[in-house]
Motif scaffolding. Structure first.
Motif, PDB file in Angstrom:
ATOM      1  N   LEU A 152       0.822  -1.208   0.000  1.00  0.00           N
ATOM      2  CA  LEU A 152       0.000   0.000   0.000  1.00  0.00           C
ATOM      3  C   LEU A 152       0.857   1.260   0.000  1.00  0.00           C
ATOM      4  O   LEU A 152       0.494   2.268  -0.625  1.00  0.00           O
ATOM      5  CB  LEU A 152      -0.932  -0.014   1.207  1.00  0.00           C
ATOM      6  CG  LEU A 152      -2.024  -1.086   1.175  1.00  0.00           C
ATOM      7  CD1 LEU A 152      -2.767  -1.130   2.499  1.00  0.00           C
ATOM      8  CD2 LEU A 152      -3.001  -0.828   0.032  1.00  0.00           C
ATOM      9  N   ALA A 153       1.997   1.218   0.683  1.00  0.00           N
ATOM     10  CA  ALA A 153       2.901   2.371   0.671  1.00  0.00           C
ATOM     11  C   ALA A 153       3.426   2.616  -0.736  1.00  0.00           C
ATOM     12  O   ALA A 153       3.521   3.770  -1.189  1.00  0.00           O
ATOM     13  CB  ALA A 153       4.054   2.144   1.650  1.00  0.00           C
ATOM     14  N   ALA A 154       3.779   1.537  -1.447  1.00  0.00           N
ATOM     15  CA  ALA A 154       4.243   1.686  -2.830  1.00  0.00           C
ATOM     16  C   ALA A 154       3.115   2.211  -3.723  1.00  0.00           C
ATOM     17  O   ALA A 154       3.344   3.059  -4.595  1.00  0.00           O
ATOM     18  CB  ALA A 154       4.762   0.350  -3.348  1.00  0.00           C
ATOM     19  N   GLN A 192       3.915   5.624  -5.589  1.00  0.00           N
ATOM     20  CA  GLN A 192       4.349   5.426  -6.969  1.00  0.00           C
ATOM     21  C   GLN A 192       3.213   5.272  -7.975  1.00  0.00           C
ATOM     22  O   GLN A 192       3.430   5.472  -9.172  1.00  0.00           O
ATOM     23  CB  GLN A 192       5.253   4.183  -7.048  1.00  0.00           C
ATOM     24  CG  GLN A 192       6.498   4.295  -6.180  1.00  0.00           C
ATOM     25  CD  GLN A 192       7.385   3.078  -6.297  1.00  0.00           C
ATOM     26  OE1 GLN A 192       7.720   2.647  -7.396  1.00  0.00           O
ATOM     27  NE2 GLN A 192       7.760   2.505  -5.158  1.00  0.00           N
ATOM     28  N   VAL A 193       2.046   4.896  -7.508  1.00  0.00           N
ATOM     29  CA  VAL A 193       0.940   4.622  -8.425  1.00  0.00           C
ATOM     30  C   VAL A 193      -0.162   5.665  -8.327  1.00  0.00           C
ATOM     31  O   VAL A 193      -0.598   6.237  -9.339  1.00  0.00           O
ATOM     32  CB  VAL A 193       0.367   3.214  -8.165  1.00  0.00           C
ATOM     33  CG1 VAL A 193      -0.828   2.935  -9.071  1.00  0.00           C
ATOM     34  CG2 VAL A 193       1.444   2.160  -8.357  1.00  0.00           C
ATOM     35  N   LEU A 233      -2.307   8.041 -11.199  1.00  0.00           N
ATOM     36  CA  LEU A 233      -3.735   7.899 -11.454  1.00  0.00           C
ATOM     37  C   LEU A 233      -4.463   9.214 -11.224  1.00  0.00           C
ATOM     38  O   LEU A 233      -5.409   9.559 -11.951  1.00  0.00           O
ATOM     39  CB  LEU A 233      -4.315   6.808 -10.555  1.00  0.00           C
ATOM     40  CG  LEU A 233      -3.761   5.400 -10.725  1.00  0.00           C
ATOM     41  CD1 LEU A 233      -4.403   4.450  -9.711  1.00  0.00           C
ATOM     42  CD2 LEU A 233      -3.983   4.887 -12.141  1.00  0.00           C
ATOM     43  N   ALA A 234      -4.030   9.974 -10.218  1.00  0.00           N
ATOM     44  CA  ALA A 234      -4.709  11.223  -9.863  1.00  0.00           C
ATOM     45  C   ALA A 234      -4.527  12.302 -10.927  1.00  0.00           C
ATOM     46  O   ALA A 234      -5.324  13.253 -10.977  1.00  0.00           O
ATOM     47  CB  ALA A 234      -4.198  11.733  -8.515  1.00  0.00           C
ATOM     48  N   PRO A 263       2.722  -6.135 -15.378  1.00  0.00           N
ATOM     49  CA  PRO A 263       3.259  -5.651 -14.100  1.00  0.00           C
ATOM     50  C   PRO A 263       3.445  -4.140 -14.147  1.00  0.00           C
ATOM     51  O   PRO A 263       3.901  -3.586 -15.148  1.00  0.00           O
ATOM     52  CB  PRO A 263       4.603  -6.378 -13.990  1.00  0.00           C
ATOM     53  CG  PRO A 263       4.453  -7.594 -14.835  1.00  0.00           C
ATOM     54  CD  PRO A 263       3.580  -7.189 -15.976  1.00  0.00           C
ATOM     55  N   TRP A 264       3.093  -3.471 -13.036  1.00  0.00           N
ATOM     56  CA  TRP A 264       3.235  -2.016 -13.002  1.00  0.00           C
ATOM     57  C   TRP A 264       4.698  -1.624 -13.165  1.00  0.00           C
ATOM     58  O   TRP A 264       5.031  -0.727 -13.929  1.00  0.00           O
ATOM     59  CB  TRP A 264       2.678  -1.467 -11.687  1.00  0.00           C
ATOM     60  CG  TRP A 264       2.541   0.037 -11.733  1.00  0.00           C
ATOM     61  CD1 TRP A 264       3.503   0.951 -11.464  1.00  0.00           C
ATOM     62  CD2 TRP A 264       1.376   0.765 -12.113  1.00  0.00           C
ATOM     63  NE1 TRP A 264       3.020   2.226 -11.643  1.00  0.00           N
ATOM     64  CE2 TRP A 264       1.713   2.139 -12.034  1.00  0.00           C
ATOM     65  CE3 TRP A 264       0.079   0.405 -12.486  1.00  0.00           C
ATOM     66  CZ2 TRP A 264       0.796   3.155 -12.336  1.00  0.00           C
ATOM     67  CZ3 TRP A 264      -0.834   1.410 -12.781  1.00  0.00           C
ATOM     68  CH2 TRP A 264      -0.471   2.765 -12.703  1.00  0.00           C
ATOM     69  N   SER A 265       5.550  -2.307 -12.465  1.00  0.00           N
ATOM     70  CA  SER A 265       6.991  -2.140 -12.637  1.00  0.00           C
ATOM     71  C   SER A 265       7.671  -3.368 -12.054  1.00  0.00           C
ATOM     72  O   SER A 265       7.042  -4.171 -11.346  1.00  0.00           O
ATOM     73  CB  SER A 265       7.504  -0.867 -11.951  1.00  0.00           C
ATOM     74  OG  SER A 265       7.614  -1.050 -10.557  1.00  0.00           O
ATOM     75  N   ARG A 266       8.939  -3.504 -12.319  1.00  0.00           N
ATOM     76  CA  ARG A 266       9.685  -4.663 -11.832  1.00  0.00           C
ATOM     77  C   ARG A 266       9.754  -4.683 -10.312  1.00  0.00           C
ATOM     78  O   ARG A 266       9.885  -5.740  -9.700  1.00  0.00           O
ATOM     79  CB  ARG A 266      11.094  -4.628 -12.429  1.00  0.00           C
ATOM     80  CG  ARG A 266      11.929  -5.855 -12.145  1.00  0.00           C
ATOM     81  CD  ARG A 266      13.258  -5.775 -12.881  1.00  0.00           C
ATOM     82  NE  ARG A 266      13.067  -5.693 -14.316  1.00  0.00           N
ATOM     83  CZ  ARG A 266      14.062  -5.499 -15.188  1.00  0.00           C
ATOM     84  NH1 ARG A 266      15.298  -5.369 -14.751  1.00  0.00           N
ATOM     85  NH2 ARG A 266      13.802  -5.451 -16.478  1.00  0.00           N
ATOM     86  N   ASP A 267       9.674  -3.516  -9.682  1.00  0.00           N
ATOM     87  CA  ASP A 267       9.885  -3.418  -8.239  1.00  0.00           C
ATOM     88  C   ASP A 267       8.601  -3.514  -7.419  1.00  0.00           C
ATOM     89  O   ASP A 267       8.668  -3.662  -6.196  1.00  0.00           O
ATOM     90  CB  ASP A 267      10.582  -2.090  -7.900  1.00  0.00           C
ATOM     91  CG  ASP A 267      11.927  -1.956  -8.601  1.00  0.00           C
ATOM     92  OD1 ASP A 267      12.596  -2.993  -8.776  1.00  0.00           O
ATOM     93  OD2 ASP A 267      12.286  -0.835  -8.989  1.00  0.00           O
ATOM     94  N   LEU A 268       7.446  -3.411  -8.043  1.00  0.00           N
ATOM     95  CA  LEU A 268       6.186  -3.372  -7.300  1.00  0.00           C
ATOM     96  C   LEU A 268       5.519  -4.745  -7.356  1.00  0.00           C
ATOM     97  O   LEU A 268       4.891  -5.109  -8.349  1.00  0.00           O
ATOM     98  CB  LEU A 268       5.257  -2.296  -7.872  1.00  0.00           C
ATOM     99  CG  LEU A 268       5.783  -0.862  -7.812  1.00  0.00           C
ATOM    100  CD1 LEU A 268       4.713   0.113  -8.277  1.00  0.00           C
ATOM    101  CD2 LEU A 268       6.246  -0.508  -6.406  1.00  0.00           C
TER     102      LEU A 268
END
Length: 247
Positions: A64-66, A70-71, A75-76, A231-236
């Protein structure tokens, strides 16, 4: 009986389901087997008895922090946010989304969906025990400012309530309109479903996302190919994006 439930709500035939059916034995004797429907009173009571309702505020906080940092800002940029908790249980996840929405800088709304009627009643009442264990153990001090704590209970602040709604829905059905949501959380739901049920739900959730929208799943949930999710990104871990090209 388990096979009938699997067709009705996508539940996997598991030890969890078998044990819950044993405890619900008095309900089984009254089932009209020719009227299997989530709105039929006896079947609805059985579904209430066997669904799993484990949740808490800011569960899986790192994900949720990510999402928050980051997301959600991306979106906003598109304007008002429509956020969905699919399989919301007693509502803590939906109220978590509401807290996240308040920091997005744009208007927002949250909808919680679940099959279990007592869970939805608890979600709408929005009054929760503090524990033990500590129900707010993953909530930061800053986010706790949007919760009201009194005695052994806590509730979301009034500022959150006007933009949060709950609705009874079967995720196997078209519970959401196509391209209606900017972000959908569906965590610790698919693990209780058959493979056929999981794919059907993921297909419907993907269709409900606007192009570029985010789908947050549990760490072991991986959508099959062909749903327009990447995938949103490799890290998420566990955050997927509906492909813009899919829109």
């Amino acid at each position: 009986m388990q096979a009938r439930l699997a067709r009705l709500a996508g539940f996997a035939e598991s030890d969890v389901l078998r044990n819950r059916l044993k405890r619900a034995a008095p309900l089984l004797a009254r089932l009209p087997l020719d009227q299997a429907n989530i709105d039929q009173p006896e079947w609805a009571a059985l579904l209430d008895a066997v669904t799993v309702q484990e949740t808490r505020m800011f569960r899986a906080a790192p994900q949720l922090a990510a999402f928050r940092t980051q997301v959600l800002p991306l979106l906003a940029r598109r304007g008002a946010l429509a956020l969905v908790s699919a399989g919301c249980a007693t509502g803590e996840e939906a109220w978590t989304l509401a807290i996240l929405g308040t920091g997005a800088g744009v208007p927002w709304q949250v909808e919680g969906l679940d099959l279990c009627r007592p869970a939805l009643q608890a979600a709408m009442a929005a009054r929760y025990r503090l524990g033990p264990p500590d129900a707010l153990r993953e909530v930061t001090a800053e986010d706790r400012a949007l919760l009201e704590v009194a005695g052994d209970w806590f509730s979301p602040a009034p500022a959150l309530r006007a933009a949060v709604a709950f609705r009874r829905a079967n995720l196997l059905d078209a519970a959401l309109p196509d391209r209606a949501a900017d972000a959908i959380l569906c965590r610790n739901v698919l693990i209780y479903m058959t493979e056929e049920g999981r794919v059907a739900v993921l297909r419907r959730l993907a269709a409900a996302l606007r192009p570029g929208g985010a789908l947050l799943l549990g760490p072991t949930d991986r959508p099959p190919k062909g749903l327009g999710l990447v995938p949103w990104s490799r890290d998420l871990v566990g955050i997927w994006r509906r492909d813009m090209a899919d829109g």
